[in-house]
Design a protein around this motif. Structure first.
Motif, PDB file in Angstrom:
ATOM      1  N   ASN A   4      12.994 -62.484  69.233  1.00  0.00           N
ATOM      2  CA  ASN A   4      12.445 -63.467  70.169  1.00  0.00           C
ATOM      3  C   ASN A   4      10.922 -63.592  70.064  1.00  0.00           C
ATOM      4  O   ASN A   4      10.234 -63.822  71.060  1.00  0.00           O
ATOM      5  N   GLY A   5      10.413 -63.409  68.841  1.00  0.00           N
ATOM      6  CA  GLY A   5       8.975 -63.522  68.604  1.00  0.00           C
ATOM      7  C   GLY A   5       8.193 -62.245  68.796  1.00  0.00           C
ATOM      8  O   GLY A   5       7.001 -62.193  68.466  1.00  0.00           O
ATOM      9  N   TYR A   6       8.795 -61.183  69.316  1.00  0.00           N
ATOM     10  CA  TYR A   6       8.092 -59.925  69.566  1.00  0.00           C
ATOM     11  C   TYR A   6       8.206 -58.994  68.354  1.00  0.00           C
ATOM     12  O   TYR A   6       9.294 -58.797  67.809  1.00  0.00           O
ATOM     13  N   ARG A   7       7.100 -58.399  67.968  1.00  0.00           N
ATOM     14  CA  ARG A   7       7.114 -57.375  66.920  1.00  0.00           C
ATOM     15  C   ARG A   7       7.660 -56.076  67.508  1.00  0.00           C
ATOM     16  O   ARG A   7       7.223 -55.638  68.577  1.00  0.00           O
ATOM     17  N   ILE A   8       8.589 -55.470  66.815  1.00  0.00           N
ATOM     18  CA  ILE A   8       9.221 -54.229  67.279  1.00  0.00           C
ATOM     19  C   ILE A   8       8.553 -53.051  66.584  1.00  0.00           C
ATOM     20  O   ILE A   8       8.545 -52.971  65.340  1.00  0.00           O
ATOM     21  N   ASP A   9       7.985 -52.140  67.337  1.00  0.00           N
ATOM     22  CA  ASP A   9       7.331 -50.996  66.703  1.00  0.00           C
ATOM     23  C   ASP A   9       8.376 -49.981  66.246  1.00  0.00           C
ATOM     24  O   ASP A   9       9.562 -50.101  66.578  1.00  0.00           O
ATOM     25  N   PRO A  10       7.992 -48.981  65.456  1.00  0.00           N
ATOM     26  CA  PRO A  10       8.969 -48.045  64.896  1.00  0.00           C
ATOM     27  C   PRO A  10       9.750 -47.252  65.948  1.00  0.00           C
ATOM     28  O   PRO A  10      10.774 -46.641  65.622  1.00  0.00           O
TER      29      PRO A  10
END
Length: 491
Positions: free
Chosen positions: A283-289
């Motif tokens: 949804n456009g959000y970067r997912i961190d590790p």
């Protein structure tokens, strides 16, 4: 006389000035007591251990918020297993009968209606805030049994992604602190005259609440011709925050993303994602590790909350697959009943069961596990908890199935010595593999082997033997002794 007239004019002018100096915004806001009503529920649950019995009738009191369109929003927890729902406005007689228009246990929200037009007189809908407040103080509003409207204060602590006790759907929950006592019954939280949440639990000085943005989506969904729009996650994922693991997947230190470990038979992403995909964005959000996103309204939260940010049919995602970056549209779907191996709790009707030679057989559900209390993960039989933790949902390309257990042994001369098989998992009956209680009934009617019940290894017993010639007499005796109806649900 002239002095008296002058004094009166001066007092009037002062009063007008004082009125002008009061906050004008507050005068325009709805009066909160006119937007909150008391809810009284008489309910009766079915016994999970002996599902032919109903538990004692109970009465609980809570609150609901008035929303546009002559609706009342409260928690599903408050109205579950309801025999009667009554509402009262302004803390005064009379009580009006209400009915549940929509109860979504996955969200822990319910929409109530009152058919009597007189009920809605003088009530004012409250505005559901479109965004949460990330910090600061809020007001806790509730009606007490004595007819008094009570207000308290609390302070926002943070948000976390969680699910209701009755489902697997994930959404943000607000946590706050307060010194107000006796909460947890859908008290209405407000800030600047707008609703920001409904209280769901209270422990010590910590309070948890469903936030208003989810309530707003719920009300919108109920107004549609067909209710829908909320979705489950259809895949399992793993953090990629370990150096060697990241190197194995060819990730640099600055790369984002989590690993898709497996997909299920249903839910969002089950059709589009594949095991070993690296999910970089949703949804456009970067997912961190570590699986977190930076959300403009909630702050740092698990990415799974983005699945239910809107009622749109799809949610965009960016994945890395076989070294290539792909943009996918994940279809937002709910889990269907056949997607569960161990389904969530059911309400308002008994679970299916079978009584066989004094053995009570049923399909394992989360409702059954919750019979051990809120900390059932620590107190319920470990084998059943492990089965839930590992295999609650069905894998793709696997036929629908349930976990059949012996929930109870009703003492009878025919089953002496079998008292240690409570909560055993049944795998086969009369040579037929079991995948549901329906399979059990079919295996009894059409046996393909010896007259025996096979149990999952580790129970202490591998199998149970019974005499089919005596079975009808045994079942009749057991049913009569324990007051069990002659026909079980679903039989």
């Amino acid at each position: 006389m002239r002095l008296r007239r002058h004094t009166c004019r001066l007092l009037c002018a002062l009063l007008l000035c004082a009125g002008a100096l009061l906050p004008s915004a507050r005068a325009a806001e709805p009066v909160v007591p006119a937007g909150v009503v008391a809810v009284s529920v008489t309910s009766q649950a079915y016994d999970q251990l002996m599902p032919w019995l109903k538990a004692a009738e109970t009465s609980v009191a809570g609150n609901a918020v008035v929303v546009p369109g002559h609706g009342l929003v409260t928690t599903a927890d408050l109205v579950k297993n309801a025999n009667l729902i009554e509402v009262r406005k302004f803390g005064r007689y009379p009580d009006f009968p209400a009915r549940a228009v929509r109860v979504d246990y996955d969200l822990n929200l319910a929409l109530l209606a009152v058919d009597d037009p007189a009920f809605w007189k003088d009530l004012e809908p409250l505005t559901l805030a479109p965004r949460p407040i990330r910090s600061g103080r809020f007001t806790i509003n509730r009606w007490r049994n004595n007819g008094r409207f009570e207000e308290g204060t609390g302070e926002v602590a943070d948000f976390l992604v969680s699910n209701s006790p009755y489902g697997l759907m994930e959404f943000p929950i607000m946590r706050g602190t307060t010194t107000m006592a006796g909460l947890g019954w859908s008290e209405v939280l407000t800030h600047n005259g707008q609703v920001i949440g409904l209280v769901t639990s209270h422990n010590g000085q910590q309070v948890q609440a469903i936030n208003s943005s989810l309530m707003k989506l719920f009300v919108e969904a109920t107004r549609r011709p067909t209710y829908g729009g909320f979705a489950h996650r259809g895949f399992a994922w793993q953090r990629l925050n370990q150096r060697d693991l990241r190197a194995y997947y060819g990730l640099q230190n600055s790369d984002t993303g989590v690993l898709v470990r497996k997909v299920f038979s249903g839910g969002t992403g089950s059709a589009e994602l594949k095991p070993q995909d690296i999910l970089h964005k949703i949804n456009g959000y970067r997912i961190d590790p570590e699986g977190r996103i930076e959300h403009p309204a909630y702050g740092l939260l698990l990415f799974t909350m983005a699945i239910n940010e809107s009622l749109a049919p799809t949610v965009p995602a960016v994945v890395q697959r076989d070294g290539k970056m792909l943009t996918l549209q994940l279809k937002r779907t709910r889990l269907k009943p056949e997607d569960y191996r161990i389904p969530p709790p059911s309400f308002d009707h008994p679970d299916d069961y079978e009584v066989f030679g004094g053995l009570v057989l049923r399909e394992l559900t989360v409702g059954y596990l919750q019979a051990w209390g809120t900390d059932w993960r620590e107190k319920a039989p470990p084998r059943l908890v492990i089965e839930y933790a590992l295999h609650a949902l069905r894998d793709p390309d696997v036929p629908p199935e349930r976990v059949v257990i012996i929930s109870r042994v009703l003492p009878d001369p025919s089953n002496l010595g079998y008292d240690d098989v409570n909560n055993a998992i049944v795998t086969r009956v009369n040579g037929v593999e079991l995948h549901s209680l329906r399979d059990f009934r079919a295996a009894i009617r059409h046996p393909k082997g010896d007259d025996e019940i096979d149990l999952l290894p580790g129970t202490g017993r591998g199998k149970l033997i019974y005499d089919p010639a005596q079975l009808d007499a045994i079942n009749a005796r057991v049913r009569a002794r324990y007051g069990i109806p002659p026909r079980t649900p679903g039989s």
